[in-house]
Design an enzyme around this catalytic site. Sequence first.
Site, PDB file in Angstrom:
ATOM      1  N   ARG A  56      32.775  43.929  16.615  1.00  0.00           N
ATOM      2  CA  ARG A  56      31.977  43.203  15.632  1.00  0.00           C
ATOM      3  C   ARG A  56      32.872  42.406  14.680  1.00  0.00           C
ATOM      4  O   ARG A  56      32.529  41.293  14.276  1.00  0.00           O
ATOM      5  CB  ARG A  56      31.110  44.176  14.819  1.00  0.00           C
ATOM      6  N   GLN A  86      21.211  43.395   3.507  1.00  0.00           N
ATOM      7  CA  GLN A  86      21.235  44.445   4.512  1.00  0.00           C
ATOM      8  C   GLN A  86      22.373  44.208   5.505  1.00  0.00           C
ATOM      9  O   GLN A  86      22.702  45.099   6.292  1.00  0.00           O
ATOM     10  CB  GLN A  86      19.916  44.460   5.289  1.00  0.00           C
ATOM     11  N   ASN A  87      22.950  43.009   5.472  1.00  0.00           N
ATOM     12  CA  ASN A  87      23.964  42.640   6.455  1.00  0.00           C
ATOM     13  C   ASN A  87      25.311  43.243   6.101  1.00  0.00           C
ATOM     14  O   ASN A  87      25.670  43.358   4.931  1.00  0.00           O
ATOM     15  CB  ASN A  87      24.080  41.117   6.530  1.00  0.00           C
ATOM     16  N   VAL A  88      26.076  43.577   7.123  1.00  0.00           N
ATOM     17  CA  VAL A  88      27.402  44.152   6.903  1.00  0.00           C
ATOM     18  C   VAL A  88      28.499  43.105   6.998  1.00  0.00           C
ATOM     19  O   VAL A  88      29.678  43.418   6.800  1.00  0.00           O
ATOM     20  CB  VAL A  88      27.674  45.322   7.881  1.00  0.00           C
ATOM     21  N   HIS A 104      23.985  48.349   3.446  1.00  0.00           N
ATOM     22  CA  HIS A 104      24.320  49.090   4.658  1.00  0.00           C
ATOM     23  C   HIS A 104      25.811  49.130   4.966  1.00  0.00           C
ATOM     24  O   HIS A 104      26.211  49.455   6.085  1.00  0.00           O
ATOM     25  CB  HIS A 104      23.554  48.495   5.851  1.00  0.00           C
ATOM     26  N   GLY A 177      14.963  36.262   5.763  1.00  0.00           N
ATOM     27  CA  GLY A 177      15.434  36.654   7.084  1.00  0.00           C
ATOM     28  C   GLY A 177      15.323  38.123   7.410  1.00  0.00           C
ATOM     29  O   GLY A 177      16.220  38.689   8.022  1.00  0.00           O
TER      30      GLY A 177
END
Length: 233
Positions: A56, A86-88, A104, A177
Site C-alpha cells: 500500500r 477515514q483514509n490512511v 483509522h 466520498g
Amino acid sequence: MKNLVISTGAGISAESGITTFRDAGGLWENYKVMDVASDEGFARNPALIHRFYNERRKQLLEVEPNAAHRGLVALEQHFNVNVITQNVDDLHERAGSKNVLHLHGELMKVRSMRHDDRIYTLPSAELSDKGLETSVDTVDAHGDHVRPHIVFFGEAVPNFDAACRLASQADIFVVIGTTLVVYPAAALLQYAPKGAEVYYIDPNPAAVPPHVHVIAKKATEGVAELIQILTNK
C-alpha cells in the site's frame, strides 16, 4: 472565521488512483479483509500484514493529491478548516491541509507493539529497517517490534472522541466520498450542531436527512461546487 469541519472517505482518494476495498476490482477481491485488516489477522499472520501495508505504501508514492484535496486547502483562506478522514493515506497533508485528524490510522507510520505512543513516520532512522518496508523483524531503538499504525477491525478508534468534538463545533459540516455505512465514522453526521449547514458530496449518495444539501458528484467536481456555494454567500 466560521468553523468548517470536513469528513472524508475513500471517494476523495479514489480519484487520485488509490484502490479502495469496496469498489469492483478493489482490495476486498484480492484479500480477505479479516486476514489483512483485523487484530485477529495480525495475531495469526503478521508477516502477511506487513507485506500488505508495504504494498500500500508503494502505491501511495505513485499517486498525488487531486483537485478535491487541493480545493479543501483553498477553503482555509475563508474558514477555520478541520479535516476528519477515514483514509490512511497522506494526500490531505501533501495537498497542504493544516489540520487533519485520521480516524483509522496512517499508512506512512508504524508504532511500537509495546508502547502505543511510540509512533514512527517512515522512513525512520529509529527503526532497524531504514526504508518504507517493515517486517516481523523490524524493531525500534528500544528493541520493540513494530506494527502498522492502522486501526484494525476489532480495535477501538482512539481519535473518535476528538472527531466528535470537532463535529460538534462545526458551523458548516461536509461529508465527502463515503457511503455513510462505516461506523463509527458514519455517526459523525449526528454530532453536527442543529443549526449547522450540512453538505454531502458523493456520486452515489446514501439516504440522508432532508436538511442535508446533497451534491451528487464525484469529489473533484463536488468540491468545486462546494467552494462556489460557500464563498459566494
